[in-house]
Design an enzyme around this catalytic site. Sequence first.
Site: not given
Length: 390
Positions: A72, A201, A293, A297, A385
Amino acid sequence: MRTQVAIIGSGPSGLLLGQLLTEAGIENVILDRVGKDYILGRVRAGVLEEGTVNLMDQAKAGVRMHAEGLPHDGFSLAFDGRDHRIDLFGLTGGKRVMVYGQTELTRDLMDHREKTGALTIYDAADVQPHDFNGRHPCLTYNKDGTTHRINCDFIAGCDGFHGASRKAVPESSLRVFEKVYPFGWLGILADVPPVSHELIYANHPRGFALCSMRSQTRSRYYIQCPLDEKIDNWGDDRFWAELRRRLPTHHADAVITAPSFEKSIAPLRSFVSEPMRFGRLFLVGDAAHIVPPTGAKGLNLAASDVHYLFNGLIEHYQDRSNAGIDAYSERALSRVWKAVRFSWSMTRMMHRFPDASDFDQKIQEAELDYLTHSQAAATALAENYVGLPY
């Protein structure tokens, strides 16, 4: 029995450490209180940093991950009826993440361990570390009605938050930091194509939502829910309807539904226990720290712990230096706290807190607006990220 490194726990961190040691010619034994089928039946997340991917390759267990995993290059933040893509690849100079289920990663490590002939002892009851503050640590466990003992040089506690490793440390030697969040995640797995080729998200007045996937045909979806919510209150139809309410219209219209085959509610917490080394006992992964979550991580932090511990053990056995194991706790915790901060920040930014004031809500909206209009802010989000360097 005698070995160089005894590892408690055959989850991803224990298996990864074990295979790295095996490939390096360092003897190790893994023990777990449950069986292989139980471990492979646990459903976990699966967004892998490049560092985790590289460690899988170093352990010679990454072939299927590269064949079936989904690289991704970005993800979407959805709020106020629209979404904004975070270009991970462009903002970080070519870095990306890999979507590959933790269960599959665990299976790959188990299979490779069996091929190499390294020993894992399943269904080992009452595993206990002993004498780890001295020069001759050992483990005891019960199996088939008999108590067994493993003498070793070092013990790696990879047995999670409820495991025996941290419990063996006197409370006076630990300093614990914890934050419990006032909500949980209601999640389902369904064999449907994901709504998007990248994660979404979503921040919505009704609460957070996350659209994720395990493959091109299997999707993982979450919605924020109260801590006291009951799973029996959520039939599939109700879940799908609530998920759609929290997504921008074009995403909601693209959601394909089907019966779920797994449904659960997970509470969210941040937890860190310091230090991570006690003599010849080292805590790894969830035994020492837990993150919500939201930032993906948890598994990746366990992998970075493995990186620091493995390199320290290599220095000990190959270079006759203890510098790496002496620095393990400090190095691991430095990265842990940065990831805890990032996970807390993402959780605060994307969820609706039940006690939030009007001022708090305006700050959250301003933060999202700033993030999506500032390249510097977006870059900071992206580099966290994809994973900070080891």
